[in-house]
Motif scaffolding. Structure first.
Motif, PDB file in Angstrom:
ATOM      1  N   HIS A  40       0.745  -1.114  -0.029  1.00 47.38           N
ATOM      2  CA  HIS A  40       0.212   0.002   0.036  1.00 47.38           C
ATOM      3  C   HIS A  40       0.909   1.336   0.050  1.00 47.38           C
ATOM      4  O   HIS A  40       0.191   2.469  -0.142  1.00 47.38           O
ATOM      5  CB  HIS A  40      -1.037   0.063   1.235  1.00 47.38           C
ATOM      6  N   TYR A  41       2.114   0.913   0.035  1.00 42.76           N
ATOM      7  CA  TYR A  41       3.094   2.501   0.247  1.00 42.76           C
ATOM      8  C   TYR A  41       4.346   1.867  -0.389  1.00 42.76           C
ATOM      9  O   TYR A  41       4.555   0.957  -0.502  1.00 42.76           O
ATOM     10  CB  TYR A  41       3.055   2.986   1.563  1.00 42.76           C
ATOM     11  N   ASN A  42       5.128   3.177  -0.832  1.00 40.46           N
ATOM     12  CA  ASN A  42       6.421   2.972  -1.204  1.00 40.46           C
ATOM     13  C   ASN A  42       7.457   4.152  -0.509  1.00 40.46           C
ATOM     14  O   ASN A  42       7.058   5.410  -0.743  1.00 40.46           O
ATOM     15  CB  ASN A  42       6.420   3.081  -2.805  1.00 40.46           C
ATOM     16  N   LEU A  43       8.232   3.743   0.122  1.00 44.04           N
ATOM     17  CA  LEU A  43       8.794   4.664   0.787  1.00 44.04           C
ATOM     18  C   LEU A  43      10.193   5.246   0.249  1.00 44.04           C
ATOM     19  O   LEU A  43      10.916   5.985   0.708  1.00 44.04           O
ATOM     20  CB  LEU A  43       9.610   4.178   2.230  1.00 44.04           C
ATOM     21  N   ALA A  44      10.317   5.382  -1.067  1.00 42.51           N
ATOM     22  CA  ALA A  44      11.561   5.709  -1.813  1.00 42.51           C
ATOM     23  C   ALA A  44      11.602   7.264  -1.713  1.00 42.51           C
ATOM     24  O   ALA A  44      12.681   7.790  -1.607  1.00 42.51           O
ATOM     25  CB  ALA A  44      11.442   5.318  -3.160  1.00 42.51           C
ATOM     26  N   LYS A  45      10.454   7.801  -1.763  1.00 40.83           N
ATOM     27  CA  LYS A  45      10.557   9.150  -1.770  1.00 40.83           C
ATOM     28  C   LYS A  45      10.929   9.805  -0.389  1.00 40.83           C
ATOM     29  O   LYS A  45      11.553  10.822  -0.223  1.00 40.83           O
ATOM     30  CB  LYS A  45       9.196   9.929  -2.011  1.00 40.83           C
ATOM     31  N   VAL A  46      10.384   9.044   0.671  1.00 34.70           N
ATOM     32  CA  VAL A  46      10.798   9.158   1.998  1.00 34.70           C
ATOM     33  C   VAL A  46      12.440   9.048   2.421  1.00 34.70           C
ATOM     34  O   VAL A  46      13.068   9.981   3.031  1.00 34.70           O
ATOM     35  CB  VAL A  46      10.025   8.619   3.075  1.00 34.70           C
ATOM     36  N   TYR A  47      12.694   8.068   1.880  1.00 37.51           N
ATOM     37  CA  TYR A  47      14.249   7.815   1.900  1.00 37.51           C
ATOM     38  C   TYR A  47      15.091   8.685   1.292  1.00 37.51           C
ATOM     39  O   TYR A  47      16.188   9.523   1.785  1.00 37.51           O
ATOM     40  CB  TYR A  47      14.785   6.542   1.376  1.00 37.51           C
ATOM     41  N   SER A  48      14.541   9.236   0.091  1.00 38.90           N
ATOM     42  CA  SER A  48      15.209  10.257  -0.734  1.00 38.90           C
ATOM     43  C   SER A  48      15.212  11.506   0.057  1.00 38.90           C
ATOM     44  O   SER A  48      16.273  12.179  -0.048  1.00 38.90           O
ATOM     45  CB  SER A  48      14.729  10.329  -2.026  1.00 38.90           C
ATOM     46  N   ARG A  49      14.023  12.035   0.693  1.00 40.56           N
ATOM     47  CA  ARG A  49      13.933  13.342   1.105  1.00 40.56           C
ATOM     48  C   ARG A  49      14.973  13.371   2.340  1.00 40.56           C
ATOM     49  O   ARG A  49      15.395  14.567   2.328  1.00 40.56           O
ATOM     50  CB  ARG A  49      12.400  13.487   1.538  1.00 40.56           C
ATOM     51  N   PHE A  50      15.148  12.295   2.985  1.00 39.38           N
ATOM     52  CA  PHE A  50      15.992  12.358   4.403  1.00 39.38           C
ATOM     53  C   PHE A  50      17.489  11.673   3.967  1.00 39.38           C
ATOM     54  O   PHE A  50      18.066  11.391   5.004  1.00 39.38           O
ATOM     55  CB  PHE A  50      15.135  11.722   5.357  1.00 39.38           C
ATOM     56  N   ASN A  51      17.667  11.536   2.749  1.00 35.10           N
ATOM     57  CA  ASN A  51      18.998  11.338   2.449  1.00 35.10           C
ATOM     58  C   ASN A  51      19.420   9.893   3.115  1.00 35.10           C
ATOM     59  O   ASN A  51      20.265   9.610   3.569  1.00 35.10           O
ATOM     60  CB  ASN A  51      20.237  12.256   2.958  1.00 35.10           C
ATOM     61  N   SER A  52      18.316   9.005   3.278  1.00 36.77           N
ATOM     62  CA  SER A  52      18.166   7.589   3.692  1.00 36.77           C
ATOM     63  C   SER A  52      18.694   7.620   5.158  1.00 36.77           C
ATOM     64  O   SER A  52      19.202   6.690   5.771  1.00 36.77           O
ATOM     65  CB  SER A  52      19.405   6.732   3.081  1.00 36.77           C
ATOM     66  N   ASP A  53      18.352   8.690   6.036  1.00 34.11           N
ATOM     67  CA  ASP A  53      18.819   8.902   7.369  1.00 34.11           C
ATOM     68  C   ASP A  53      17.546   8.068   8.150  1.00 34.11           C
ATOM     69  O   ASP A  53      16.421   8.536   8.131  1.00 34.11           O
ATOM     70  CB  ASP A  53      18.763  10.191   7.834  1.00 34.11           C
ATOM     71  N   GLU A  54      18.000   6.995   8.527  1.00 38.16           N
ATOM     72  CA  GLU A  54      17.005   5.931   9.037  1.00 38.16           C
ATOM     73  C   GLU A  54      16.118   6.821  10.228  1.00 38.16           C
ATOM     74  O   GLU A  54      14.956   6.340  10.281  1.00 38.16           O
ATOM     75  CB  GLU A  54      17.447   4.757   9.582  1.00 38.16           C
ATOM     76  N   ASP A  55      16.779   7.445  11.238  1.00 35.14           N
ATOM     77  CA  ASP A  55      16.106   7.959  12.353  1.00 35.14           C
ATOM     78  C   ASP A  55      14.866   8.923  11.978  1.00 35.14           C
ATOM     79  O   ASP A  55      13.966   8.987  12.157  1.00 35.14           O
ATOM     80  CB  ASP A  55      16.981   8.853  13.261  1.00 35.14           C
ATOM     81  N   LYS A  56      15.290   9.707  10.625  1.00 34.61           N
ATOM     82  CA  LYS A  56      14.348  10.749  10.301  1.00 34.61           C
ATOM     83  C   LYS A  56      13.354  10.080   9.496  1.00 34.61           C
ATOM     84  O   LYS A  56      12.021  10.549   9.510  1.00 34.61           O
ATOM     85  CB  LYS A  56      15.167  11.776   9.456  1.00 34.61           C
ATOM     86  N   VAL A  57      13.695   8.827   8.811  1.00 33.23           N
ATOM     87  CA  VAL A  57      12.503   8.254   8.261  1.00 33.23           C
ATOM     88  C   VAL A  57      11.442   7.604   8.987  1.00 33.23           C
ATOM     89  O   VAL A  57      10.359   7.804   8.864  1.00 33.23           O
ATOM     90  CB  VAL A  57      13.146   7.196   7.388  1.00 33.23           C
ATOM     91  N   PHE A  58      12.130   6.901  10.445  1.00 36.18           N
ATOM     92  CA  PHE A  58      11.310   6.458  11.175  1.00 36.18           C
ATOM     93  C   PHE A  58      10.314   7.654  11.938  1.00 36.18           C
ATOM     94  O   PHE A  58       9.156   7.275  12.140  1.00 36.18           O
ATOM     95  CB  PHE A  58      11.828   5.786  12.205  1.00 36.18           C
ATOM     96  N   VAL A  59      10.861   8.798  12.359  1.00 37.93           N
ATOM     97  CA  VAL A  59      10.128   9.874  12.547  1.00 37.93           C
ATOM     98  C   VAL A  59       8.923  10.361  11.565  1.00 37.93           C
ATOM     99  O   VAL A  59       7.808  10.557  11.921  1.00 37.93           O
ATOM    100  CB  VAL A  59      10.910  11.149  13.007  1.00 37.93           C
ATOM    101  N   GLU A  60       9.276  10.314  10.418  1.00 41.24           N
ATOM    102  CA  GLU A  60       8.208  10.663   9.373  1.00 41.24           C
ATOM    103  C   GLU A  60       7.098   9.417   9.228  1.00 41.24           C
ATOM    104  O   GLU A  60       6.129   9.863   9.202  1.00 41.24           O
ATOM    105  CB  GLU A  60       8.748  10.851   7.889  1.00 41.24           C
ATOM    106  N   ILE A  61       7.470   8.185   9.353  1.00 40.07           N
ATOM    107  CA  ILE A  61       6.653   6.962   9.416  1.00 40.07           C
ATOM    108  C   ILE A  61       5.799   7.333  10.794  1.00 40.07           C
ATOM    109  O   ILE A  61       4.400   7.342  10.487  1.00 40.07           O
ATOM    110  CB  ILE A  61       7.212   5.795   9.542  1.00 40.07           C
TER     111      ILE A  61
END
Length: 112
Positions: free
Chosen positions: A4-25
């Motif tokens: 139901h989702y694709n996190l490619a843009k999220v990872y791209s926006r945060f330069n694959s910074d896992e912590d920031k990606v998890f915060v966004e999720i």
């Protein structure tokens, strides 16, 4: 694998910074149910301004999370509000959008 989702843009926006990606999720999972509820209330009350404002907030997140069907549906909801349409014209779109978002949140909780 996400259905139901694709996190490619999220990872791209945060330069694959896992912590920031998890915060966004987390933000998505926390905020999206309330926005879906606001959308519902706006549609029920024919509060077109509320529907437009809520749809605009949701659109960017739906795009960011690669939710293409939901993105198209939120655009239809916003167009409906701009035209000041009848509730019956948008109920099916809202129900589909609501289901897509619930499924995405359920899947995100399972995956993260």
């Amino acid at each position: 694998m996400a259905l139901h989702y694709n996190l490619a843009k999220v990872y791209s926006r945060f330069n694959s910074d896992e912590d920031k990606v998890f915060v966004e999720i987390d933000l998505f999972m926390d905020q999206m149910p309330a926005q879906v509820e606001m959308l519902y209330l706006g549609i029920e009350d024919k509060d077109y301004d509320l529907v437009k404002a809520t749809a605009q907030k949701m659109r960017d997140k739906l795009d960011l999370f690669g939710m293409n069907v939901s993105y198209e549906e939120i655009n239809l909801v916003e167009e409906w509000a701009q035209k000041k349409g009848k509730r019956k014209e948008i109920k099916g779109v809202y129900q589909s959008l609501n289901k897509q978002i619930k499924n995405t949140i359920k899947e995100l909780k399972k995956d993260f």
